[in-house]
Design a protein around this motif. Structure first.
Motif, PDB file in Angstrom:
ATOM      1  N   TYR A   1       0.823  -1.209   0.000  1.00  0.00           N
ATOM      2  CA  TYR A   1       0.000   0.000   0.000  1.00  0.00           C
ATOM      3  C   TYR A   1       0.856   1.258   0.000  1.00  0.00           C
ATOM      4  N   ILE A   2       0.310   2.315  -0.603  1.00  0.00           N
ATOM      5  CA  ILE A   2       0.870   3.651  -0.433  1.00  0.00           C
ATOM      6  C   ILE A   2       0.158   4.255   0.771  1.00  0.00           C
ATOM      7  N   VAL A   3       0.930   4.777   1.717  1.00  0.00           N
ATOM      8  CA  VAL A   3       0.350   5.283   2.964  1.00  0.00           C
ATOM      9  C   VAL A   3       0.770   6.729   3.185  1.00  0.00           C
TER      10      VAL A   3
ATOM     11  N   ASP B   1       1.295  10.262  11.644  1.00  0.00           N
ATOM     12  CA  ASP B   1       0.534  10.719  12.807  1.00  0.00           C
ATOM     13  C   ASP B   1      -0.633  11.612  12.401  1.00  0.00           C
ATOM     14  N   ALA B   2      -0.943  11.632  11.106  1.00  0.00           N
ATOM     15  CA  ALA B   2      -2.025  12.482  10.620  1.00  0.00           C
ATOM     16  C   ALA B   2      -3.360  12.045  11.218  1.00  0.00           C
ATOM     17  N   GLU B   3      -4.286  13.008  11.328  1.00  0.00           N
ATOM     18  CA  GLU B   3      -5.611  12.692  11.868  1.00  0.00           C
ATOM     19  C   GLU B   3      -6.403  11.819  10.913  1.00  0.00           C
TER      20      GLU B   3
ATOM     21  N   ILE C   1       1.554  10.030  -0.371  1.00  0.00           N
ATOM     22  CA  ILE C   1       0.258  10.597   0.004  1.00  0.00           C
ATOM     23  C   ILE C   1       0.391  11.530   1.194  1.00  0.00           C
ATOM     24  N   GLU C   2      -0.388  12.602   1.153  1.00  0.00           N
ATOM     25  CA  GLU C   2      -0.596  13.468   2.307  1.00  0.00           C
ATOM     26  C   GLU C   2      -2.108  13.634   2.477  1.00  0.00           C
ATOM     27  N   SER C   3      -2.550  13.795   3.720  1.00  0.00           N
ATOM     28  CA  SER C   3      -3.975  13.968   3.965  1.00  0.00           C
ATOM     29  C   SER C   3      -4.196  15.148   4.886  1.00  0.00           C
ATOM     30  N   GLU C   4      -5.349  15.762   4.731  1.00  0.00           N
ATOM     31  CA  GLU C   4      -5.715  16.917   5.551  1.00  0.00           C
ATOM     32  C   GLU C   4      -7.141  16.729   6.047  1.00  0.00           C
ATOM     33  N   ARG C   5      -7.307  16.704   7.343  1.00  0.00           N
ATOM     34  CA  ARG C   5      -8.630  16.586   7.933  1.00  0.00           C
ATOM     35  C   ARG C   5      -9.275  17.971   7.908  1.00  0.00           C
ATOM     36  N   LEU C   6     -10.282  18.148   7.036  1.00  0.00           N
ATOM     37  CA  LEU C   6     -10.950  19.444   6.917  1.00  0.00           C
ATOM     38  C   LEU C   6     -11.873  19.695   8.094  1.00  0.00           C
ATOM     39  N   ASP C   7     -12.617  18.667   8.474  1.00  0.00           N
ATOM     40  CA  ASP C   7     -13.487  18.707   9.646  1.00  0.00           C
ATOM     41  C   ASP C   7     -13.864  17.266   9.955  1.00  0.00           C
TER      42      ASP C   7
END
Length: 401
Positions: free
Chosen positions: A171-173, A178-180, A217-223
């Motif tokens: 998998y690509i992670v 530690d991202a939300e 990958i990068e992720s951003e928790r918008l809400d």
């Protein structure tokens, strides 16, 4: 046979030279006798090495803590496990009472010293403890790690080398583990899984992502309801090609995705959100959308500016965009109400400066190329303000009609 006599001292013993020779021989024999023991001792304390083989890749792990052995099993420090097996999300309780391991298809809860675990909600018996607590450090069984990622573990006791071979999905992670919002992408099936730390992964949907090279990958928790995922696919030699995929997950389901392709040495970073919504660059188009994935505005930059260049977004609102063409590094203003666009250097700069900019555009692949040299400063009402690299104290204004 002639024999030489050895002079004796008054006590009837050999003289000092002979005593010295005997002492040297005794010391030498003692040293020789000690050599095998020393080599053996060095071998017995040689740290266990760990290698990982994944498809065509192989690398040796740089461990911060040595591999431990207990009850005939091998254990790795949980922090080293996080580094080497990043596709598993490990969450350790602050009081050390348990550790959770999340991986697509598996969510397990382990307790230190226990020969049982809860895997996908069911109690499972094991022949050895999954967790080992030593010197206030948590260690996890390599056999358990291998089972989680469907891998094989082999231990060469003579060489003291562990080889872990992965045969299953790679998998690509998240780059930030530690991202939300945790993300796993299966590049073969194009399936996207998401989770919050300490929770089981769920399938968010099937994407259109197809990799040409290496993705991260990068992720951003918008809400609480929305997660924005950005995947960059780096390809070509020497890595000048970049595909930027943006994936919007609303209430656990994939609702919107886009792809922009760039080739060159410039930054591919683009505005992702503005006060009214989200920004997606999809081919030659810019899409404005609400967090639930509903597209509210579309602007075909290529058609408006008569160009095939990719663009990045510098500013966005419900009525206007400021974009930068990737190769030529020219700023353009887009009137979303009129669906019209214009290159700003032609609107703002004097004729002689325009000629210099157009002449220098042939060097757009140079590292020090600056394009039109314009920088967006601010918006006040319907007026946009810019500065120029050659006149940083001069302000240029463009008004949205």
């Amino acid at each position: 046979m002639n024999m030489r006599s050895i002079p004796l001292n008054r006590s009837g013993q050999a003289g000092a030279p002979i005593r010295l020779l005997l002492a040297m021989l005794l010391l030498l024999s003692f040293t020789v006798a000690m050599i095998p023991y020393s080599v053996s001792a060095a071998q017995s304390v040689k740290p266990i090495q760990l290698r990982r083989m994944d498809g065509g890749s192989e690398w040796a792990a740089e461990l911060k803590q040595p591999i431990r052995t207990a009850q005939g099993r091998l254990y790795i420090w949980i922090q080293d496990a996080r580094s080497l097996f990043g596709e598993i999300n490990w969450v350790q309780a602050t009081n050390g009472s348990q550790v959770t391991a999340a991986y697509p298809g598996t969510f397990a809860v382990f307790k230190p010293g226990a020969r049982s675990a809860v895997v996908n909600g069911k109690a499972v018996r094991m022949d050895h403890p999954a967790l080992l607590l030593q010197n206030n450090r948590m260690y996890v069984s390599l056999r358990v790690v291998a089972d989680l990622i469907r891998a094989e573990v082999r231990y060469d006791s003579a060489q003291r080398v562990i080889t872990l071979t992965t045969y299953g999905i790679r998998y690509i992670v998240n780059a930030d583990r530690d991202a939300e919002g945790l993300v796993w992408l299966d590049p073969r099936k194009q399936q996207l899984y998401i989770a919050k730390p300490g929770q089981a992964p769920v399938l968010a949907g099937t994407t259109h992502v197809k990799l040409d090279g290496y993705g991260y990958i990068e992720s951003e928790r918008l809400d609480a309801q929305n997660l924005l995922v950005t995947l960059k696919d780096i390809y070509g030699e020497p890595g000048l090609g970049t595909n930027v995929f943006k994936l919007l997950v609303h209430q656990g389901r994939l609702t919107l995705e886009s792809k922009a392709s760039y080739y060159g040495i410039r930054s591919t970073d683009s505005l992702s959100a503005y006060p009214g919504g989200l920004v997606f660059v999809d081919g030659s188009r810019v899409l404005l959308a609400r967090p639930d994935g509903t597209v509210t505005q579309k602007a075909d930059i290529g058609m408006m500016l008569t160009t095939d260049e990719a663009a990045t977004v510098v500013y966005a609102s419900d009525d206007a965009l400021i974009v930068k063409l990737y190769n030529s590094q020219m700023l353009a203003a887009i009137d979303l109400r009129k669906q019209a666009g214009a290159l700003l250097y032609k609107q703002l700069l004097p004729a002689d400066e325009q000629e210099k900019i157009e002449a220098s555009s042939r060097y757009s692949m140079d590292f020090d190329y600056v394009g039109d040299g314009l920088d967006f400063d601010r918006r006040e009402g319907q007026t946009f303000y810019f500065t120029h690299i050659d006149a940083p104290e001069t302000t240029y204004a463009w008004t949205l009609s």
